[in-house]
Design an enzyme around this catalytic site. Sequence first.
Site, short mmCIF file in Angstrom:
data_model
loop_
_atom_site.label_atom_id
_atom_site.label_comp_id
_atom_site.label_asym_id
_atom_site.label_seq_id
_atom_site.Cartn_x
_atom_site.Cartn_y
_atom_site.Cartn_z
N LYS A 1 -14.90 -78.77 -93.56
CA LYS A 1 -15.45 -77.59 -94.25
C LYS A 1 -14.59 -77.24 -95.46
O LYS A 1 -15.09 -77.12 -96.58
CB LYS A 1 -15.50 -76.38 -93.31
CG LYS A 1 -15.77 -75.08 -94.04
CD LYS A 1 -15.70 -73.87 -93.14
CE LYS A 1 -14.34 -73.25 -93.01
NZ LYS A 1 -13.91 -72.37 -94.11
N ASN A 2 -13.30 -77.06 -95.23
CA ASN A 2 -12.44 -76.58 -96.31
C ASN A 2 -12.40 -77.56 -97.47
O ASN A 2 -12.35 -77.16 -98.64
CB ASN A 2 -11.02 -76.32 -95.79
CG ASN A 2 -10.96 -75.05 -94.96
OD1 ASN A 2 -11.90 -74.29 -94.93
ND2 ASN A 2 -9.85 -74.84 -94.27
N CYS B 1 -10.17 -59.48 -95.72
CA CYS B 1 -11.00 -60.22 -94.79
C CYS B 1 -10.72 -59.68 -93.40
O CYS B 1 -9.89 -58.79 -93.23
CB CYS B 1 -10.78 -61.72 -94.91
SG CYS B 1 -9.38 -62.30 -94.03
N ARG C 1 -5.86 -60.68 -98.06
CA ARG C 1 -5.56 -62.06 -98.45
C ARG C 1 -5.59 -62.10 -99.97
O ARG C 1 -6.62 -62.28 -100.59
CB ARG C 1 -6.59 -63.03 -97.84
CG ARG C 1 -6.42 -63.19 -96.35
CD ARG C 1 -7.49 -64.06 -95.75
NE ARG C 1 -7.35 -65.47 -96.07
CZ ARG C 1 -8.26 -66.38 -95.77
NH1 ARG C 1 -9.37 -66.03 -95.14
NH2 ARG C 1 -8.09 -67.64 -96.09
N ASP D 1 -3.21 -63.32 -105.99
CA ASP D 1 -2.26 -63.19 -107.12
C ASP D 1 -1.74 -64.54 -107.60
O ASP D 1 -1.55 -64.76 -108.81
CB ASP D 1 -1.09 -62.28 -106.71
CG ASP D 1 -0.39 -62.76 -105.45
OD1 ASP D 1 -1.10 -63.11 -104.48
OD2 ASP D 1 0.85 -62.81 -105.43
N ASP E 1 -5.25 -72.31 -88.61
CA ASP E 1 -6.65 -72.36 -88.20
C ASP E 1 -6.85 -72.82 -86.75
O ASP E 1 -7.99 -72.87 -86.27
CB ASP E 1 -7.47 -73.25 -89.16
CG ASP E 1 -7.71 -72.56 -90.49
OD1 ASP E 1 -7.37 -71.37 -90.63
OD2 ASP E 1 -8.24 -73.23 -91.40
N ARG F 1 -20.36 -70.55 -89.84
CA ARG F 1 -19.73 -70.77 -91.15
C ARG F 1 -18.97 -72.10 -91.17
O ARG F 1 -18.85 -72.73 -92.22
CB ARG F 1 -18.70 -69.66 -91.44
CG ARG F 1 -19.29 -68.35 -91.82
CD ARG F 1 -18.22 -67.42 -92.29
NE ARG F 1 -17.37 -68.09 -93.27
CZ ARG F 1 -16.14 -67.73 -93.60
NH1 ARG F 1 -15.59 -66.69 -93.03
NH2 ARG F 1 -15.46 -68.40 -94.50
C1 UD1 Z 1 -7.00 -72.07 -96.85
C2 UD1 Z 1 -8.08 -72.40 -95.86
C3 UD1 Z 1 -7.94 -71.56 -94.61
C4 UD1 Z 1 -6.55 -71.68 -94.04
C5 UD1 Z 1 -5.49 -71.41 -95.10
C6 UD1 Z 1 -4.08 -71.69 -94.64
C7 UD1 Z 1 -9.90 -73.06 -97.31
C8 UD1 Z 1 -11.26 -72.77 -97.83
N1 UD1 Z 1 -9.37 -72.16 -96.49
O1 UD1 Z 1 -7.18 -70.71 -97.23
O2 UD1 Z 1 -8.90 -72.01 -93.66
O3 UD1 Z 1 -6.37 -70.75 -92.99
O4 UD1 Z 1 -5.72 -72.26 -96.25
O5 UD1 Z 1 -3.96 -73.02 -94.25
O6 UD1 Z 1 -9.35 -74.10 -97.57
N2 UD1 Z 1 -1.32 -66.13 -100.59
C9 UD1 Z 1 -0.81 -65.17 -101.45
N3 UD1 Z 1 -1.36 -65.09 -102.69
C10 UD1 Z 1 -2.38 -65.90 -103.11
C11 UD1 Z 1 -2.87 -66.88 -102.22
C12 UD1 Z 1 -2.32 -66.96 -100.96
O7 UD1 Z 1 0.10 -64.42 -101.11
O8 UD1 Z 1 -2.80 -65.78 -104.25
C13 UD1 Z 1 -0.74 -66.24 -99.22
C14 UD1 Z 1 -1.76 -65.95 -98.12
O9 UD1 Z 1 -1.87 -64.57 -97.86
C15 UD1 Z 1 -1.17 -66.74 -96.96
C16 UD1 Z 1 -0.56 -67.95 -97.64
O10 UD1 Z 1 -0.40 -67.60 -99.02
O11 UD1 Z 1 -0.17 -66.00 -96.32
C17 UD1 Z 1 -1.37 -69.22 -97.55
O12 UD1 Z 1 -2.71 -68.95 -97.92
P1 UD1 Z 1 -3.59 -70.05 -98.66
O13 UD1 Z 1 -3.03 -71.40 -98.39
O14 UD1 Z 1 -3.79 -69.66 -100.07
O15 UD1 Z 1 -4.97 -69.90 -97.91
P2 UD1 Z 1 -6.41 -70.16 -98.52
O16 UD1 Z 1 -6.36 -71.20 -99.55
O17 UD1 Z 1 -7.06 -68.87 -98.84
#
Ligand code: UD1
Length: 420
Positions: A22-23, A116, A121, A124, A304, A396
């Site tokens: 999915k991701n 969420c 989440r 930035d 996950d 989903r």
């Molecule tokens: C992706 C996956 C999700 C998985 C997550 C962590 C997809 C569609 N989703 O989500 O299933 O749980 O990786 O493996 O691929 N963070 C910030 N600022 C940002 C972005 C992230 O502080 O701008 C933090 C998040 O709050 C979290 C960490 O970074 O603590 C990792 O998140 P991230 O790897 O970005 O998750 P997603 O890409 O949203």
Amino acid sequence: MDKFIIKGGTRLEGSIKISGSKNCSLALMASVLLAPGKYKIINTPDLRDVSTMSLLLENMGAKVDFSQNLLTIDTTGVNSYEAPYEHVKKMRASFYVLGPLLARFGRAKVSLPGGCAWGPRPVDLHIKAMQKLGAIISIEKGYVIAKTKKLKGNLIHFDISSVGATGNALMAATLAKGTTVITNAAIEPEITALAEMLVKMGAKIDGIGTTTLTIEGVDELYSCDFENIPDRIESATFLIAAAMTKGKIELNNTNYEHMTAVLTKLEESGCKISYDKKNIYLEMENSPIPTDIITSVYPGIPTDIQAQWTAYMLLAKGTSKITDTIYYDRFKHIPELMRLGADIDLVENTAIVNGGKQLSGAVVMSSDLRGSASLILAGLVAKGTTEVLRIYHIDRGYEKIENKLNSIGANIKRVKTDII
Ligand code: UD1
């Protein structure tokens, strides 16, 4: 709205074909915005998130066709640069379109995702990366408005490893002028696959699969065909399901190399595991041994599977600790598991599971995708009948989960319900 009615107590035995990730699909589907043309994405799962992303692309002027796990997208007619709130609020991964739109059209208007189910989440890191590449960004009425004449290569270091921000920065940098170096890049298999698709489209990327990605911007990219990778989270979920029922399972069309941390933990908990190129075999004869996990970035234990592991440890006689270091608040499933008789203490970001107590069926409510998977797993071993409400969450991210589990011995019915 649908719910699942699960009759617990059956043993799982048989083989299951694993679906495409999915991701990864969602990242690949955003990358097609980088170049006009016709793309085929093979092994795309039939999921609600994929439909949401398809609708978003169609809204922008793409033509999308989906049949038998083959996704065809024609981006020749893309003429809108906006990802509206109604799409992004349903699925955060819609935010992936920011980088490709900016890179190809020099402009993008993408709704902020908001919170969420398990807390804030932020995005930035995505925004800072675009700014590093020269985008002018403002936030107006809940939207990120991004503009640039032409993105310019730069150094981007992520303080936190982020899958989404790495993907966005990587896609944007492919068409930027000059060289971009991304350090502390995420190395999840989904990012590696995305980078490989970008290379097929004509991008120049060094360091694929490592935490330092060097991207030499090119003037133009081209459409391509690409095969999606297997879903490692679906794979882990079915392995845990089989282990919980003291069952025996064979997963086909999967990749054990993406799952070594989870497989090691399953072995530690008492499962017998073997594997070959595309298959994983698991057999479990006893109740699991209490086994702690700490989630971390790849190649560590994925956040996950934290909820599913919690359900698994409910069967272990003794105490186990499940710590989530990626999302500190991702524990909405715990009060629902407790409705089934689970004994769990939550101390900050650690669930302390006092396992070995018989679960008994009850009505429970899904609050998010992986949390609902944990409720289904618990329902498989609970005495009597468990009803899982709000299963749109599970749709989903799991392709026909009840059919797959029923084909190896589960007793799960999908029925319509008026209860919201
Ligand atoms: C992706 C996956 C999700 C998985 C997550 C962590 C997809 C569609 N989703 O989500 O299933 O749980 O990786 O493996 O691929 N963070 C910030 N600022 C940002 C972005 C992230 O502080 O701008 C933090 C998040 O709050 C979290 C960490 O970074 O603590 C990792 O998140 P991230 O790897 O970005 O998750 P997603 O890409 O949203």
